[in-house]
Design a protein around this motif. Structure first.
Motif, short mmCIF file in Angstrom:
data_model
loop_
_atom_site.label_atom_id
_atom_site.label_comp_id
_atom_site.label_asym_id
_atom_site.label_seq_id
_atom_site.Cartn_x
_atom_site.Cartn_y
_atom_site.Cartn_z
N TYR A 164 0.81 -1.21 0.00
CA TYR A 164 0.00 0.00 0.00
C TYR A 164 0.85 1.27 0.00
CZ TYR A 164 -3.96 -3.03 1.16
OH TYR A 164 -4.93 -4.01 1.13
N GLY A 165 2.13 1.15 0.32
CA GLY A 165 2.99 2.33 0.35
C GLY A 165 2.98 3.00 1.71
N GLN A 166 3.35 4.27 1.72
CA GLN A 166 3.46 5.00 2.99
C GLN A 166 2.10 5.17 3.65
OE1 GLN A 166 5.81 8.66 3.04
NE2 GLN A 166 4.22 9.60 4.30
N ARG A 167 2.07 4.97 4.97
CA ARG A 167 0.87 5.18 5.76
C ARG A 167 1.22 5.99 6.99
NH1 ARG A 167 -1.19 4.32 1.84
NH2 ARG A 167 -2.82 2.89 1.23
N SER A 168 0.30 6.88 7.37
CA SER A 168 0.48 7.72 8.56
C SER A 168 -0.74 7.55 9.46
CB SER A 168 0.62 9.19 8.17
OG SER A 168 1.73 9.38 7.32
N PHE A 169 -0.48 7.40 10.75
CA PHE A 169 -1.56 7.26 11.73
C PHE A 169 -1.30 8.22 12.88
CE2 PHE A 169 -0.87 3.00 9.88
CZ PHE A 169 -2.08 2.85 9.22
N HIS A 170 -2.36 8.86 13.33
CA HIS A 170 -2.25 9.74 14.49
C HIS A 170 -2.79 9.02 15.71
CE1 HIS A 170 -2.57 13.30 17.05
NE2 HIS A 170 -1.68 13.83 16.23
N GLU A 171 -2.37 9.47 16.86
CA GLU A 171 -2.79 8.83 18.12
C GLU A 171 -4.30 8.77 18.25
OE1 GLU A 171 -1.77 6.60 21.32
OE2 GLU A 171 -0.42 7.43 19.81
N GLN A 172 -5.01 9.73 17.65
CA GLN A 172 -6.47 9.74 17.75
C GLN A 172 -7.12 8.58 16.99
OE1 GLN A 172 -7.09 13.61 16.09
NE2 GLN A 172 -7.51 12.84 14.04
N HIS A 173 -6.35 7.94 16.08
CA HIS A 173 -6.86 6.80 15.33
C HIS A 173 -6.57 5.46 16.02
CE1 HIS A 173 -5.93 9.72 11.86
NE2 HIS A 173 -7.22 9.80 12.13
N ARG A 174 -5.85 5.52 17.13
CA ARG A 174 -5.45 4.29 17.80
C ARG A 174 -6.66 3.59 18.42
NH1 ARG A 174 0.02 3.65 21.37
NH2 ARG A 174 -0.25 1.48 21.94
N ILE A 175 -6.65 2.26 18.35
CA ILE A 175 -7.75 1.46 18.92
C ILE A 175 -7.16 0.41 19.85
CG2 ILE A 175 -9.30 1.79 16.96
CD1 ILE A 175 -8.48 -1.04 16.02
N GLU A 176 -7.99 -0.08 20.71
CA GLU A 176 -7.59 -1.13 21.64
C GLU A 176 -7.66 -2.47 20.92
OE1 GLU A 176 -6.22 -2.70 25.11
OE2 GLU A 176 -6.59 -0.57 24.73
N LEU A 177 -6.56 -3.21 20.99
CA LEU A 177 -6.53 -4.55 20.41
C LEU A 177 -6.68 -5.56 21.53
CD1 LEU A 177 -3.68 -4.41 17.73
CD2 LEU A 177 -6.15 -4.26 17.38
N SER A 178 -7.84 -6.16 21.59
CA SER A 178 -8.11 -7.13 22.64
C SER A 178 -8.84 -8.32 22.04
CB SER A 178 -8.98 -6.49 23.73
OG SER A 178 -9.44 -7.48 24.63
#
Length: 200
Positions: free
Chosen positions: A122-136
């Motif tokens: 997919y190439g370069q990806r950027s994520f901001h902390e506001q997009h973070r989710i809990e992985l459980s």
């Protein structure tokens, strides 16, 4: 006055950054994570730029008898023999279907580099902390989260983000390269090919 090649590149970078909206401030924005996005099976993953040495088309691979099934064999890349690992088969036990646009990620590991096969780049990806989710694993109502927290993926996916209705797992290639099973099979390959002819 003639510029050195380095000065020319610095000038190109300065001018290109000046024309990109929101940069360079966003490049160093707190809470921003950037890396290489790719797909393994149905899972969208991303790894840090520092973990990916190079992205290459899949070269010609020479199989080595007796190797692990997820170890496709060896490839000659610019004179260097590289073990090529089918990452999907290592993680899921299911072989990747090969196609012309296949890519490999070159990863550094102790004892020599190794290449991992991916399904799609997919190439370069950027994520901001506001997009973070809990992985459980308890989030059984979210198939994408469950997929990133089951089996071997749970050992390498460090955190997750949700962006544009897609769930992404941040996959540690560095941790993968330090995993004993992976490391032993990949690093032993060059020593087991004395009677195998590797095509250039």
């Amino acid at each position: 006055m003639l510029q050195s090649p380095f000065d020319v590149l610095v000038d190109y970078e300065r001018r290109s950054l000046a024309h990109v909206v929101g940069l360079p401030e966003q490049l160093d924005a707190p809470g921003l994570w950037r890396g290489v996005g790719y797909r393994i099976g149905a899972r969208r993953l991303a790894s840090g730029f520092g973990e990916v040495l190079e992205i290459l088309p899949l070269p010609q691979v020479t199989q080595v008898p007796g190797a692990q099934p997820w170890l496709l064999g060896l490839a000659n890349v610019r004179g260097n023999l590289l073990p090529i690992v089918d990452l999907k088969q290592f993680l899921e036990g299911e072989r990747t279907v090969l196609h012309e646009s296949q890519r490999i990620l070159l990863v550094r590991q102790p004892g020599g580099d190794v290449a991992v096969l991916i399904d799609e780049l997919y190439g370069q990806r950027s994520f901001h902390e506001q997009h973070r989710i809990e992985l459980s694993p308890e989030q059984v109502d979210d198939e994408a989260v469950v997929a990133l927290t089951q089996g071997r993926y749970a050992n390498f996916v460090e955190r997750g983000y949700r962006l544009d209705a897609h769930t992404w797992g941040i996959f540690s290639l560095d941790r993968l390269a330090r995993t004993p099973e992976f490391r032993q099979a990949a690093s032993d390959m060059p020593h087991r090919i004395s009677n195998v002819e590797v095509q250039p």
